[in-house]
Design an enzyme around this catalytic site. Sequence first.
Site, PDB file in Angstrom:
ATOM      1  N   LYS A  22     -25.152 112.569  14.301  1.00 47.08           N
ATOM      2  CA  LYS A  22     -25.225 113.238  15.605  1.00 47.08           C
ATOM      3  C   LYS A  22     -26.035 112.420  16.602  1.00 47.08           C
ATOM      4  CE  LYS A  22     -27.459 117.228  17.817  1.00 47.08           C
ATOM      5  NZ  LYS A  22     -28.674 116.608  18.392  1.00 47.08           N
ATOM      6  N   ASN A  23     -27.241 111.989  16.213  1.00 51.77           N
ATOM      7  CA  ASN A  23     -28.114 111.310  17.163  1.00 51.77           C
ATOM      8  C   ASN A  23     -27.552 109.950  17.581  1.00 51.77           C
ATOM      9  OD1 ASN A  23     -29.895 113.437  17.142  1.00 51.77           O
ATOM     10  ND2 ASN A  23     -31.211 112.574  15.568  1.00 51.77           N
ATOM     11  N   ARG A  97     -29.165 118.139  25.811  1.00 48.40           N
ATOM     12  CA  ARG A  97     -30.266 117.177  25.844  1.00 48.40           C
ATOM     13  C   ARG A  97     -29.756 115.736  25.934  1.00 48.40           C
ATOM     14  NH1 ARG A  97     -35.588 116.672  27.132  1.00 48.40           N
ATOM     15  NH2 ARG A  97     -36.328 114.720  26.291  1.00 48.40           N
ATOM     16  N   ASP A 121     -33.088 121.759  22.097  1.00 47.64           N
ATOM     17  CA  ASP A 121     -33.901 122.609  21.232  1.00 47.64           C
ATOM     18  C   ASP A 121     -35.146 123.113  21.945  1.00 47.64           C
ATOM     19  OD1 ASP A 121     -32.348 122.447  18.931  1.00 47.64           O
ATOM     20  OD2 ASP A 121     -33.214 120.523  18.362  1.00 47.64           O
ATOM     21  N   ASP A 319     -37.095 115.120  12.242  1.00 43.31           N
ATOM     22  CA  ASP A 319     -35.996 116.069  12.071  1.00 43.31           C
ATOM     23  C   ASP A 319     -35.888 116.607  10.646  1.00 43.31           C
ATOM     24  OD1 ASP A 319     -35.270 116.011  14.691  1.00 43.31           O
ATOM     25  OD2 ASP A 319     -33.570 114.665  14.439  1.00 43.31           O
ATOM     26  N   MET A 341     -45.002 115.377  16.615  1.00 39.26           N
ATOM     27  CA  MET A 341     -44.299 115.090  17.867  1.00 39.26           C
ATOM     28  C   MET A 341     -43.994 116.311  18.727  1.00 39.26           C
ATOM     29  SD  MET A 341     -41.742 111.997  16.790  1.00 39.26           S
ATOM     30  CE  MET A 341     -42.358 110.577  15.884  1.00 39.26           C
TER      31      MET A 341
END
Length: 435
Positions: A22-23, A97, A121, A319, A341
């Site tokens: 996904k990223n 995002r 998110d 993640d 983070m």
Amino acid sequence: MSSFRVKGGLKLKGEIIPQGAKNEALQILCAVLLTSEKVTIHKIPNIRDVNKLIELLSDMGVKVEKVGPESYTFQADNVDLKYLDTDDFLKKASSLRGSVMILGPLLARFGHGRLSKPGGDKIGRRRMDTHFYGFQKLGAEFHYDSKKEIYHIDGKKLRGAYMLLDEASVTGTANIVMAAVMADGKTTIYNAACEPYLQQLCDMLNRMGAKITGIGSNLLTIEGVKKLKGTEHSMLPDMIEIGSFIGMAAMTQSEITIKDAQINRLGIIPDTFKRMGIKMEFRGDDIYIPSQKHYEIETFIDGSILTVADAIWPGFTPDLLSIVLVTATQAKGTVLVHQKMFESRLFFVDKLIDMGAQIILCDPHRATVIGLDRKYPLKGIRMTSPDIRAGVSLLIAAMSAEGTSIIDNIEQIDRGYQYIDQRLNALGADIVRID
């Protein structure tokens, strides 16, 4: 709004293929705006965030054609820049995002970018200073309308520059790299992110004609070029999904083989789960996880409690901290999970506590998990998914629990995991989607 009804206590067995990352997809898809030629991309995951970005590109005038189950072609030879001024563009971009990464390509090729404040998110403040600092160093002018929450960036003539990023932001680095590939002269980015997904982006850009060196390190050098051409690209398997399946196998005492995991690109993810006591075997590029009744968390050499903390690559990805946390609830031993983070990412632990987990939320960034070693199974409850990773963690908890659970707001899970209910049901799970 949809929900999952999950029957717990079932053991799974079989093989599962991880989706495309996904990223990585969010970066690679934005990069198609850098050329007027055709770009073919394979292993695109069928998930909400990616599909919304493809829809946004199409609305901008990019020709999109699906040429296979997970393959698309894109051609940005007639981008409608006037669409950027419409409320429809701002509304769609603000819901995603990853839309922020269209700015770099737009500046590089067209000298202009506009975007409303991106969504995503609800895991705490996610500033975009790194993106704009990089654009400004390249000569772009940045304007922010605080009332409408709209960013305007003018970059008619970008010039290469030296920059030291204040944080090794993955999306920030990707955005700056895409802006710099067609800037005049040489750009040097120090403290750059170096995740495999960013390496994939840089390799793809080089195939398109860019001149990027230092790939895989935190020092990138980019020689600007006048034009980029088309290319073909395949996504890596999603490392977050792979880690999720490892944790799920342990929690549900399942025997699972994760196919084509490209283990050499996973960094310390497998070793971190091994420290949680989870057994696994590498069979070529497949990860075999045997059924385990018990798994024991290691301690540090001096006997102190193990701490699992997130860090920039090649450290442990943030993640997967939610997965580590839920996996620890049924382990033997104790672990401190330190999420550095994002200040709101651990707030989902109240649901796990309601299920019977023993967790002490020390502060917004740290949680201590006392493993139950399966002596006291979690119990099914009704709960709501707050974000993608917490949602899958709650799904894993529900699959391991006694009784039936209902998970609401599963649109969050759908944003990051394709056909997750169908794929897990094929292994023996009992997950029903309720509209």
